[in-house]
Design an enzyme around this catalytic site. Structure first.
Site, short mmCIF file in Angstrom:
data_model
loop_
_atom_site.label_atom_id
_atom_site.label_comp_id
_atom_site.label_asym_id
_atom_site.label_seq_id
_atom_site.Cartn_x
_atom_site.Cartn_y
_atom_site.Cartn_z
N GLY A 147 25.71 40.20 0.47
CA GLY A 147 26.33 39.84 1.74
C GLY A 147 27.53 38.94 1.52
O GLY A 147 27.72 38.38 0.44
N CYS A 148 28.34 38.79 2.57
CA CYS A 148 29.57 38.01 2.45
C CYS A 148 29.27 36.51 2.32
O CYS A 148 29.73 35.87 1.37
CB CYS A 148 30.51 38.30 3.61
SG CYS A 148 29.71 38.26 5.23
N TYR A 149 28.50 35.96 3.24
CA TYR A 149 28.16 34.53 3.12
C TYR A 149 27.44 34.24 1.80
O TYR A 149 27.77 33.26 1.12
CB TYR A 149 27.27 34.08 4.28
CG TYR A 149 27.97 33.82 5.60
CD1 TYR A 149 29.03 32.91 5.70
CD2 TYR A 149 27.54 34.44 6.77
CE1 TYR A 149 29.64 32.64 6.92
CE2 TYR A 149 28.14 34.18 8.00
CZ TYR A 149 29.19 33.28 8.07
OH TYR A 149 29.78 33.02 9.27
#
Ligand SMILES: NC(=O)c1ccc[n+]([C@@H]2O[C@H](COP(=O)([O-])OP(=O)(O)OC[C@H]3O[C@@H](n4cnc5c(N)ncnc54)[C@H](OP(=O)(O)O)[C@@H]3O)[C@@H](O)[C@H]2O)c1
Length: 343
Positions: free
Chosen positions: A153-155
């Site tokens: 995921g990005c975070y």
């Protein structure tokens, strides 16, 4: 005779991550895009959906047809929403295809944790053990041998990269790792929603899903693996009125006082073989513009006694999604890790 290029498919091509994937893959020396698909009323050229591809990619974008896509391509990128991805991944793997899945469906090793945080039954738990968590800076050896990547995921990408070196060396008081992350709006995908209307976002700045964001268990899983003991981070995401980028400010306390130069040296050593992580000099901190449309994660570090503040910047759609997926493909296929990704 010229070498045959790898045939790749982009599923979920009408979304933000799918669009960035196509942009990157069109410039990749080793691949050719042979199929684009998504959820469409009727087949339409991808260059009509995204005019930036006019004259560069004129394939028709149709609904997902696994046999047709499997016939056309050898490696499949899935840029579909979670829950949807797991409907298709088993079929592509069964057809003998290599898969890079950008969704959250195979990132968490524990199906019970997935079901708790994503509110859905996991329908292919048998494949969870086969998925390699595709953060190359931590899992390169497994990625190189893998046929199936769960792209991070990005975070989690910005958060894990910011904490991993001292956590892995056992230097951090792991009871209190606090991550305060701010994301641009494309992080939520392209589908329309009231909260994402211009008038709602513009000149506004807010925290959301405070300590209950679905990316928390992913950060916990990977940092716990790096530490060799259980870690639960405190995590507050924010929505910033900009298109792309994530800036994460991470706070933790060291078990014993360590000088700034020593900690910087540790980060540099940890990421020595990582071409896309840049450790900034003391007193310099990253900004999202520095990594815009790149695969870099820039990291700045401030040390005050035992207290450490780490700031990381990534592009959520690139290192946080599409370009990291291509970095994973490069490793799976034995291409140069930076192929198609250099500026
Ligand atoms: N955005 C980010 O920064 C980011 C970062 C890391 C990971 N991811 C993950 O990457 C994936 C894609 O994200 P995104 O931001 O690109 O989302 P998005 O803009 O909403 O795109 C999703 C794509 O999937 C298609 N789709 C939706 N339901 C479908 C179905 N039932 N069958 C076939 N196609 C379907 C959509 O088609 P329509 O356009 O017709 O709906 C669209 O092409 C998600 O799992 C997301 O969590 C995103």
């Amino acid at each position: 005779m010229s070498k045959e290029k790898l045939k790749v498919a982009v599923v979920g091509a009408t979304g933000y991550a799918g669009c960035e994937l196509i942009k990157i893959l069109l410039g990749h020396p080793e691949v050719t895009i042979t199929s684009v698909s998504g959820k469409v009323e009727e087949a339409e050229k991808i260059s009509e959906i995204f005019p930036l591809f006019k004259g560069r990619l004129d394939l028709a974008c149709d609904n997902v047809d696994v046999p047709a896509i499997s016939k056309a391509a050898d490696l499949i990128f899935l840029a579909l929403p979670h829950k949807v991805s797991m409907l298709f991944v088993p079929e592509f793997l069964k057809a003998g295809k290599k898969v890079v899945d950008l969704s959250a469906d195979y990132r968490l090793k524990d199906a019970g944790i997935y079901e708790k945080w994503y509110g859905a039954k996991h329908t292919s738990t048998g494949l969870l053990k086969d998925a390699v968590y595709g953060l190359p800076e931590l899992h390169k050896k497994e990625i190189v041998k893998s046929k199936f990547i769960a792209n991070p995921g990005c975070y989690p990408t910005g958060s894990i990269l910011g904490c991993a070196p001292p956590v892995n060396k056992g230097l951090v008081d792991t009871e209190q790792i606090i991550i305060d992350a701010k994301s641009g709006v494309t992080g939520a995908g392209r589908a329309a929603s009231l909260a994402l209307n211009f008038a709602e976002l513009n000149e506004n700045f807010k925290a959301y899903k405070i300590n209950q964001h679905q990316h928390m268990p992913e950060i916990d899983q990977e940092l716990s693996n790096a530490a060799g003991s259980k870690i639960s981070v405190t995590f507050t995401p924010h929505l910033v009125p900009m298109n792309k980028g994530i800036l994460s400010t991470i706070y933790f306390t060291l078990k014993k006082e360590t000088g700034a130069a020593e900690l910087l040296a540790l980060y540099k050593q940890f990421y020595k073989g990582a071409p896309f992580v840049r450790i900034l000099d003391e007193g310099i901190f990253p900004e999202t513009k520095d990594v815009y449309s790149t695969n870099f994660c820039d990291i700045g570090i401030k040390v005050t006694g035992k207290r450490v503040i780490v700031v990381t910047a990534i592009d959520n759609l690139w290192k946080g999604a599409a370009s990291q997926a291509v970095q994973n493909m490069n490793l799976m296929m034995g291409y140069g890790e930076t192929a198609g990704l250099a500026l």
